[in-house]
Structure formats: C-alpha cells, structure tokens
Design an enzyme around this catalytic site. Structure first.
Site, PDB file in Angstrom:
ATOM      1  N   LYS A 249      -1.018 -42.832 133.043  1.00  0.00           N
ATOM      2  CA  LYS A 249      -1.574 -43.565 134.182  1.00  0.00           C
ATOM      3  C   LYS A 249      -0.671 -43.416 135.407  1.00  0.00           C
ATOM      4  O   LYS A 249      -1.149 -43.327 136.536  1.00  0.00           O
ATOM      5  CB  LYS A 249      -1.726 -45.039 133.827  1.00  0.00           C
ATOM      6  N   HIS A 269      -9.999 -41.300 136.576  1.00  0.00           N
ATOM      7  CA  HIS A 269     -10.032 -41.912 135.241  1.00  0.00           C
ATOM      8  C   HIS A 269     -11.363 -41.507 134.592  1.00  0.00           C
ATOM      9  O   HIS A 269     -12.292 -42.299 134.500  1.00  0.00           O
ATOM     10  CB  HIS A 269      -9.946 -43.433 135.423  1.00  0.00           C
ATOM     11  N   SER A 291     -11.291 -48.925 131.602  1.00  0.00           N
ATOM     12  CA  SER A 291     -10.622 -48.791 130.307  1.00  0.00           C
ATOM     13  C   SER A 291     -11.443 -49.444 129.193  1.00  0.00           C
ATOM     14  O   SER A 291     -12.032 -50.503 129.390  1.00  0.00           O
ATOM     15  CB  SER A 291      -9.262 -49.485 130.360  1.00  0.00           C
ATOM     16  N   CYS A 293     -14.260 -48.727 127.736  1.00  0.00           N
ATOM     17  CA  CYS A 293     -15.713 -48.861 127.888  1.00  0.00           C
ATOM     18  C   CYS A 293     -16.438 -47.690 127.223  1.00  0.00           C
ATOM     19  O   CYS A 293     -17.592 -47.415 127.538  1.00  0.00           O
ATOM     20  CB  CYS A 293     -16.106 -48.916 129.360  1.00  0.00           C
ATOM     21  N   ASP A 316     -10.040 -39.247 128.930  1.00  0.00           N
ATOM     22  CA  ASP A 316      -9.471 -40.331 129.741  1.00  0.00           C
ATOM     23  C   ASP A 316      -9.205 -39.962 131.198  1.00  0.00           C
ATOM     24  O   ASP A 316      -9.414 -40.776 132.079  1.00  0.00           O
ATOM     25  CB  ASP A 316      -8.165 -40.820 129.099  1.00  0.00           C
ATOM     26  N   ARG A 407      -3.748 -48.735 119.061  1.00  0.00           N
ATOM     27  CA  ARG A 407      -4.032 -47.368 119.525  1.00  0.00           C
ATOM     28  C   ARG A 407      -3.682 -46.326 118.484  1.00  0.00           C
ATOM     29  O   ARG A 407      -2.869 -46.554 117.593  1.00  0.00           O
ATOM     30  CB  ARG A 407      -3.182 -47.087 120.783  1.00  0.00           C
TER      31      ARG A 407
HETATM   32  C1  OXD Z   1      -6.391 -47.317 129.605  1.00  0.00           C
HETATM   33  C2  OXD Z   1      -5.982 -46.276 128.643  1.00  0.00           C
HETATM   34  O1  OXD Z   1      -5.890 -48.439 129.538  1.00  0.00           O
HETATM   35  O2  OXD Z   1      -6.557 -45.190 128.684  1.00  0.00           O
HETATM   36  O3  OXD Z   1      -7.258 -47.024 130.438  1.00  0.00           O
HETATM   37  O4  OXD Z   1      -5.060 -46.505 127.864  1.00  0.00           O
HETATM   38 MN    MN Z   2      -7.841 -45.003 130.347  1.00  0.00          MN
END
Ligand code: OXD
Ligand code: MN
Length: 659
Positions: A249, A269, A291, A293, A316, A407
């Site tokens: 990020k 994103h 994020s 979704c 992502d 994760r």
């Molecule tokens: C987010 C991720 O938080 O991809 O968007 O981890």
């Molecule tokens: Mn993300």
C-alpha cells in the site's frame, strides 16, 4: 525523477565504515552510491548487530523460515498437509492497517488534502529519528531490494526496504520480485523508492543488558509515514500487512500514486483479469473495489457460463500507463497474494484454496490438531482448535477462531488460473475498468458510464460498507472513492482531476468504465444476486459492450447504460423477475438523498473537486428528477408487467433479461 539521496535522512552524521556496508566497493552489485550511503546512515541511526543484504533465493527463504520456527515466531504446519507453510500470530493490537497512524508528509497540508493525515516532513522526520534511534539494537537489519512488476519492464519500478523483521523479509520474497536481480537494476542514476521499517523492539537496552524477544515484536507507538517528495516511507512499530510490507500500500499505492500523477499514469487499488469468450477473444479488465470486497474472488472467478474463462493477473493493485499505441496498458506490480482468509472456501474460491496448499505464510488463522489451518467459512468448524491468539477453542467459545482480517501470503505462480500475461514485461492493454463497492441498496448490478467523465464520477462516488480490513465499525457505509480512500498519496480532488487528465490524453482509445455491485439486498435482507461464478454473466455483458460499436445490448437509465432486453444472460439461474427488477431498480427518492449526501461529501473535500465531476452530480440529479412513488408492493409483485407500470425505461430490463 527524484532519486533518494542521503539528504533525505536528516541524520547529520558522516558515514564511518560499518562492517557490512560496502564502502564504494559495491561488492554486492550496488552501483548506486545513494543506496550504499542510505544503508550506512540507517545502520548508524538504528544500530543493528549486523546487516544482511537479501538475495531472494530459495535457500534464503528456507533458512529464514526455519530460523523463525526455532525462535518461536513461526509455527511450521504439517509438512504432509501443507508443505513449506507456516502460521504466524500477531498481537491483538497489530491486526490490520492503521489508517489513523498513516501520514502523508508532503511539504504542505493542502498537498495531502483533507482525506489524509498530514505532518510537516521536518517535524515527522525529527520524531521518527527519535523513535528509530537504536531501535534495531541486538537485531539484524535486512536490506531488501525488490522490483514492482517484471524486472526491467516498461511500467515497473524499483524499491529497497530496510527492516528488522524476518517475517517481513520472507513475506516480501513472496509479494515482490525480491533479491539480487532487482538490486542489479539499480544503476548509478536509477530511481528507487526507499522504505525504512522497524518493529520498534530492540533486543538490548541502552545499558547493554539483554531484552527478551517475543513471537510478534511490535511497539505501542506506531507510524506509517510517507514522504512523497523524497519518495520514501518510514514505518515504525507494526509488523502487520500493509503497515510493514512497504511495497504494497505504501509504495505501490501511496507513493505510487504521486509518481503516477507526476508522470501521467495511474496507480490503483485494482485487480486485473483476462476474460476469454467462447470464440477465443480476450478482454483485459481492471476492477477497483475497497478492501475485502471480493477482488481476490473476482480475479480467480470460475465462470458459470459455458465456454468463458477468467485468468488471473492480479488481485489487489494495478499500475496503468498509456502505451506507445495510445492505449492504456497495465501490470500487476506484485508477485504474491496477501489474501483475506475468512470466507475463502472450495465453494467461494477454489482457486485460492488450491493456491495456499503449499509455501504459504498464514497469519492469525486457527490451528487444527493435525497441524493444518482453519478459518471461519472454510468448512464446518472442527470440534476443537487453537485460535489465532493461541488459546484452546471450541465452537461454543463464542468468538471467531481466526481473526476476521486473518491473511495468507502465497506466490502468484501457485495460482492455477494465472494468465501468461502476468509475466508480460510491458503488461496488457485494458479494455474495461470496473468500479464496485459493497452496497445493500441503490447501486444496480451493473451500469455502464456514458463518458470517461461519467466513469470518473462513478469512481469518485463509490461508497461501501466497512470491512475488517481496516480498523473501524464493520458494516458502516463510508465513501471510498476509487477504492483508494486510504491509499491516495495526495489531495483527493487533485487525484480525480488526474483521472480526468489521463482520460483526456487517451481520448477515444480509453477503456470503457462500468460500475458493478454484487451485494444488493432485497427487502428480506438476502442478497439479490448469486455472485461468485455468476458474476461472469455481468463480465460477459461488459465484454459484449466493449465489442459493440453503438448502444446494442444496452438501454439508458438515470444512472447510465444498463442491459437491454435479453442482453444479460440469466439462463439457468433461479432468479425471479422481481429480483432482477430489484437489481436494476432506481429508487428516485433514495437517489435524491444519495445525491445530497454526495454533494455534502464533495463539499467536505474542498475546492479541488473538479468542475467536471461536480457537473456530473448536477446532471444525475436532473436525470432523476422528482421522486417517483414506487410502492413496495409493486416492486415485490415483481412481474415484468408490474415493472412496466412503474418505469418505462427500466421495464425493458425487467421484462426482457429473465427470458
Ligand atoms: C487491503 C489489502 O487492506 O489488500 O486493501 O490488504
Ligand atoms: Mn487491498
């Protein structure tokens, strides 16, 4: 382009010899003096016991993971069930990205804009220098060179992260093209993005006495600070995800978006996928969602429509750049997946389930008695488990066994639907851009924008129900323009203007823009659309629209173009007409309220919101006009005939597509 120089570090000390820092000899293949100086200066500031330059080899990964197992910071999973896979458990104050600890330290506050936390670069550097001072005592300082995107590719960029976390090193080895090859790309004048990371838990006190290490070192004080002018990131105190893997990020989106603004491209994103129709024609689709979704699920979708296929390029982040042919080309700058585990199952995403069968680092999932992993939604809960915090758990415990933001980190090359395009050095041409969010009401299943400006308006007005990926109350609706609210590295209005400028430069070669919503609910609170593999039906309509020269297959609605009669293939779906109607219904009263809400949001962003975006809101309000009285019973009645009575335009859809 600015390169990172030693001036950026604000440490007024000269660089004396530090044993492992190559002093001009460049014995590690370092051809960039600023890089060698920077490493020396960070070492002088943080005082690690040793410095290790990471080479990205398999041997290094195995050695480091084994050392972490020995140290108690990773648990090796059963090698028969999950070869080369590990479980890490974080502390409960370090489980997600922390937006309130994330700062954009541009020269002025207005450059960061109202959606970012801002601190003046000088004062932030001074505070960070204090925190980082001697923060690596007793630890190893790893220097991690990496390429975002194929090494040497036209859209790729280089970065170097310094970290004292071996968990971060092995994660970066998966998430990026990390190691010697990337380092070799950094020539004397090559720009690179600098990342400095410390968990803030030195192993020796100032008086030299030893301090115990813990399985998940971190510090109660946390900062994730970005210096866009320096192209540098400093992160202190957290070891988790986007706070600590600075490639993701911090670089690919926050610093990336400022580089993209300066150079005329887009850092987004977005997932990236290749859709192939039954005739073999391929379409490349980039899709932005907030994020958690469903980007990963969409990127790995198994189409329910015969003859169609979806291949994965990214799940992502996408970097999109106008190419020499005037089209928009895109890469996935990442090499791995940092996916949300809960909810991932054979039913929802069999490709992801397969992807994590080996060489995966799981974080904050539950451990089964046979040494495998489990999370909510994976299968029926086992009778007992060890939960993500290391406690004995049974279904009666009443708490989730895995953290909702647990994760998995796994290499994309393990993805059985990976498209060859992921390897393409210069990326793929983009045919369509999708914007989506998690919306129980108002937003239809799919709408095509009528122009680039209209598409930018769709992106700018995404709002979505909050998920566990960020701190805050889950379910609450928040504006998340372009799914980028926490990730735009400069003023939001200026970012929208940049999108308009990129569109103007692309002209008629620009991809088409669509809005999608898989999450609309009916009056009983259940989802109206089956989602998952059936989302391919929407992608198929989008592909048809990209191929169509005119409005074939679409009709106008107040919100944009929606599928015309028979154009959305719903054959074989158990979807009552009333649900189909409800998926596209435009409730004018609710939309007028939404327009007011959007106007208030624009006002909160200040005067940089572009006039072209404001004009789209005015035009939307005009199209919606006076509220119409759609009675609940006529909506729920749901036959095509009932729909015809309420709205001529929408009737075309409701009466036709179910056929
Ligand atoms: C987010 C991720 O938080 O991809 O968007 O981890
Ligand atoms: Mn993300």
């Amino acid at each position: 382009m600015t390169t990172c120089t030693a001036d950026h570090l604000h440490t007024p000390v000269p660089v004396p010899p530090y044993p492992e820092v190559p002093q001009g000899a460049f014995q590690h293949g370092i051809a960039n003096q600023a890089l060698a100086d920077w490493v020396a200066r960070i070492a002088l500031l943080t005082r690690p016991d040793e410095i290790v330059w990471c080479d990205g080899s398999d041997e290094e990964w195995h050695r480091m993971t084994e050392a972490m197992v020995q140290a108690g910071s990773l648990i090796r999973l059963d090698p028969g069930l999950r070869p080369d896979s590990f479980l890490a458990r974080s502390t409960d104050d370090d489980v997600a990205r922390m937006e309130d600890r994330t700062f954009i330290c541009s020269q002025t506050e207005s450059q960061a804009g109202p959606t970012n936390n801002w601190r003046a670069p000088g004062s932030m550097h001074a505070e960070l220098d204090g925190l980082f001072a001697e923060s690596m005592r007793g630890r190893t300082m790893y220097v991690v060179p990496y390429s975002m995107g194929p090494v040497g590719g036209a859209i790729s960029q280089l970065g170097v992260q310094i970290t004292d976390s071996p968990y971060v090193v092995v994660s970066l080895a998966t998430m990026t093209r990390m190691g010697t090859e990337a380092l070799r790309e950094i020539g004397p004048d090559t720009p690179w993005v600098a990342g400095v990371h410390s968990v803030g838990h030195p192993l020796r006190n100032a008086d030299g006495t030893r301090r115990e290490d813990v399985a998940w070192p971190s510090n109660p004080t946390k900062y994730i600070a970005h210096f866009p002018e320096e192209r540098a990131i400093w992160s202190f105190g957290s070891g988790y995800g986007g706070n600590a893997l600075l490639s993701k990020k911090c670089f690919a989106l926050r610093i990336g978006s400022t580089i993209a603004r300066d150079e005329g491209w887009l850092a987004e994103h977005m997932l990236l996928l290749k859709l192939t129709d039954p005739s073999g024609r391929a379409f490349h689709i980039a899709a932005a969602f907030p994020s958690a979704c469903g980007k990963t699920n969409l990127a790995m979708l198994r189409p329910s429509l015969p003859g169609w296929s979806v291949e994965t390029i990214g799940d992502d982040i996408a970097w999109l750049r106008p190419g020499p042919d005037g089209r928009l080309w895109a890469i996935n700058p990442e090499a791995g997946i940092f996916g949300v585990a809960p909810g991932t199952s054979e039913a929802t995403n069999p490709v992801a389930v397969d992807l994590v069968r080996k060489r995966t680092i799981f974080t904050n999932v539950a451990l089964t008695e046979d040494g495998d992993v489990w999370w909510e939604g994976k299968s029926e809960p086992p009778a007992h488990l060890i939960d993500w915090q290391g406690h004995y758990w049974t279904p009666a415990s009443g708490l989730p066994a895995a953290h909702p933001n647990a994760r998995f980190t796994a290499p994309l090359t393990q993805c059985r639907t990976l498209a060859d395009d992921w390897f393409a050095a210069d990326g793929v041409p983009v045919d369509a851009i999708l914007f989506g969010g998690r919306r129980a009401s108002n937003v239809p299943l799919v709408v095509e924008s009528t122009s680039w400006e209209h598409g930018v308006f769709m992106g700018a007005t995404i709002s979505s129900e909050r998920t566990a990926a960020q701190e805050g109350t889950v379910g609450e609706l928040r504006h998340d323009p372009f799914g980028m609210l926490p990730f735009v590295g400069y003023d939001m209005g200026d970012y929208w203007q940049h999108w308009l400028d990129v569109g103007a430069a692309l002209g008629d070669r620009a991809p088409r823009i669509f809005q999608v919503n898989w999450f609309r609910k009916g009056p009983d609170g259940s989802f109206l659309w089956p989602g998952f593999g059936d989302n391919a039906r929407v992608l198929a309509w989008i592909a048809a629209r990209v191929s169509a020269r005119d409005t074939a297959g679409a009709v106008e609605s107040e919100l944009g173009l929606i599928p015309a009669e028979g154009a959305l293939d719903v054959r074989g779906l158990d979807l009552p007409n009333r649900s189909l109607y409800a998926l596209f219904e435009v409730d004018s009263a609710a939309w007028l309220e939404e327009c007011d809400e959007i106007a208030a949001y624009f006002a909160s962003l200040g005067d940089t919101v572009p006039a072209a975006v404001r004009a789209q809101l005015v035009a939307l309000r005009e199209r919606i006009g006076e509220p119409q009285s759609h009675s609940a019973s006529s909506r729920e009645g749901g036959s095509a005939g009932t729909a015809t009575e309420t709205s001529g335009r929408r009737a075309v859809v409701a009466s036709g597509v179910a056929a």
